[in-house]
Write an enzyme that holds these catalytic residues in place. Structure first.
Site, short mmCIF file in Angstrom:
data_model
loop_
_atom_site.label_atom_id
_atom_site.label_comp_id
_atom_site.label_asym_id
_atom_site.label_seq_id
_atom_site.Cartn_x
_atom_site.Cartn_y
_atom_site.Cartn_z
CB SER A 48 -0.85 -0.01 1.44
OG SER A 48 -1.71 1.29 1.43
CE1 TYR A 107 -3.87 -2.08 4.79
CE2 TYR A 107 -3.17 0.12 4.27
CZ TYR A 107 -3.65 -0.98 4.10
OH TYR A 107 -3.90 -1.41 2.41
CE LYS A 120 -1.35 -3.97 2.99
NZ LYS A 120 -1.56 -5.17 2.21
P1 NAD Z 1 -11.30 -5.66 -0.18
O1 NAD Z 1 -11.73 -5.58 1.38
O2 NAD Z 1 -12.28 -5.32 -0.95
O3 NAD Z 1 -11.36 -7.22 -0.36
C1 NAD Z 1 -10.39 -8.19 0.49
C2 NAD Z 1 -10.55 -9.82 0.31
O4 NAD Z 1 -10.02 -10.20 0.85
C3 NAD Z 1 -12.03 -9.90 0.79
O5 NAD Z 1 -12.80 -10.71 -0.41
C4 NAD Z 1 -11.84 -10.75 1.89
O6 NAD Z 1 -12.89 -11.50 2.12
C5 NAD Z 1 -10.41 -11.25 1.62
N1 NAD Z 1 -9.68 -11.50 3.03
C6 NAD Z 1 -9.71 -10.69 4.03
N2 NAD Z 1 -9.16 -11.16 5.00
C7 NAD Z 1 -8.73 -12.14 4.53
C8 NAD Z 1 -7.82 -13.52 5.14
N3 NAD Z 1 -7.62 -13.35 6.59
N4 NAD Z 1 -7.66 -14.48 4.28
C9 NAD Z 1 -8.31 -14.83 3.28
N5 NAD Z 1 -8.84 -13.76 2.64
C10 NAD Z 1 -9.29 -12.83 3.20
O7 NAD Z 1 -10.08 -5.34 -0.17
P2 NAD Z 1 -9.24 -4.51 -1.35
O8 NAD Z 1 -9.54 -2.95 -1.25
O9 NAD Z 1 -9.36 -5.21 -2.56
O10 NAD Z 1 -7.58 -4.57 -0.98
C11 NAD Z 1 -7.08 -5.65 -1.36
C12 NAD Z 1 -5.41 -5.43 -0.85
O11 NAD Z 1 -5.10 -4.29 -1.70
C13 NAD Z 1 -5.18 -5.28 0.63
O12 NAD Z 1 -4.10 -6.21 0.89
C14 NAD Z 1 -5.21 -4.03 0.87
O13 NAD Z 1 -4.43 -3.86 1.96
C15 NAD Z 1 -4.56 -3.44 -0.58
N6 NAD Z 1 -4.70 -2.10 -0.93
C16 NAD Z 1 -6.06 -1.52 -1.17
C17 NAD Z 1 -6.24 -0.09 -1.39
C18 NAD Z 1 -7.72 0.26 -1.91
O14 NAD Z 1 -7.68 1.53 -1.75
N7 NAD Z 1 -8.46 -0.62 -1.98
C19 NAD Z 1 -4.98 0.48 -1.35
C20 NAD Z 1 -3.86 0.04 -0.97
C21 NAD Z 1 -3.81 -1.26 -0.73
#
Ligand code: NAD
Length: 245
Positions: A138, A152, A156
């Site tokens: 992230s 977080y 990361k």
């Molecule tokens: P989201 O919450 O939309 O989806 C996450 C998915 O991961 C869900 O289906 C959930 O069930 C699954 N999950 C959660 N905990 C889990 C576990 N312990 N074991 C297995 N599956 C698990 O998340 P997102 O926004 O798509 O984010 C995905 C990744 O990208 C994450 O690592 C997040 O930190 C990173 N990220 C997201 C953003 C953003 O703005 N969306 C920004 C920076 C980083």
């Protein structure tokens, strides 16, 4: 990448679903891993509906046997692993220092850091030379966007360091390891955020918009493909320029 196999964690929503469907459309069979089997199955339906091959697997990345569970499911379904995308992660504000929520800090470490580590270790035992690992970190690892997210931002940032270390450690096996550092992206995970905040960030960002899951899926496709053959141990910021604005 026809005939190759990708394991994508957190594939039941958001970035994971976009990455899984994009890699499938490049010819890869996909193992869609998620905490929710139902969510993973929805991704599998999207892949198979488009003519691809996929298998849903229920694994909690925050548990000690997560790495073995993922690898054995992939071996059973498709017999090999060429690409591992450590995408599953949790973002839950864990209290402003000094009032830290320790339980949440530990759970965040388990899912965001130990989960990817375990998956890399187990996948690394099975990958052939040419394997690729992609960790979804992230932009918060570079600078916190606000108070109360030490759990977080610290996990990361550690994942970035682990990515570089893994690239060095897996070098003799011919496995490349890179990370993607997304900016703010529209997903289920960010759907609760205030529209006003999105608008403010979008107005300031050089790309003048919030990211979409396809933006991150495009970066994952690049890092999974031979087009990135000489990219190794790199942390790729994909944020429309938010971090420089
Ligand atoms: P989201 O919450 O939309 O989806 C996450 C998915 O991961 C869900 O289906 C959930 O069930 C699954 N999950 C959660 N905990 C889990 C576990 N312990 N074991 C297995 N599956 C698990 O998340 P997102 O926004 O798509 O984010 C995905 C990744 O990208 C994450 O690592 C997040 O930190 C990173 N990220 C997201 C953003 C953003 O703005 N969306 C920004 C920076 C980083």
């Amino acid at each position: 990448m026809d005939g190759e196999v990708a394991v994508v964690t957190g594939a039941g929503a958001g970035l994971g679903r976009a990455i899984a469907t994009t890699l499938a459309s490049a010819g890869m069979a996909v193992v869609a891993v998620d905490l929710s089997l139902q969510a993973a199955e929805t991704t599998v339906a999207a892949v198979t509906g488009a003519g691809g091959r996929a298998k849903a697997v229920e694994v909690d990345l925050g548990t000690a046997n997560a790495g073995e569970a993922i690898v054995s499911a992939a071996a059973q379904a498709f017999g090999r692993i060429d690409v591992l995308v450590n995408n599953a992660g949790i973002y839950r504000p864990g209290g402003r220092l000094p009032d830290l929520d320790w339980d949440l800090f530990e759970r965040t470490c388990a899912v965001n850091l130990f989960g990817p580590l375990r998956a890399m270790i187990e996948a690394g035992r099975h990958m052939q030379p040419g394997g690729r690992i992609i960790n979804v970190s992230s932009m918060e690892s570079l600078r916190p966007s606000g108070p109360g997210i030490a759990n977080y931002s610290a996990t990361k940032a550690a994942l970035n360091a682990l990515t570089r270390q893994a690239a060095v450690d897996f070098a003799d096996q011919g496995i490349r390891v890179n990370a993607i550092l997304p900016g703010l992206i529209h997903t289920e995970g960010t759907s609760g955020a205030a529209k006003q905040m999105f608008d403010m960030i979008a107005a300031k960002a050089p790309s003048r918009r919030i990211g979409e899951p396809r933006d991150i899926a495009g970066a994952a496709l690049f890092l999974a493909s031979p087009a990135s053959a000489y990219v190794n141990g790199h942390c790729l910021v994909v944020d429309g320029g938010i971090t420089i604005s």
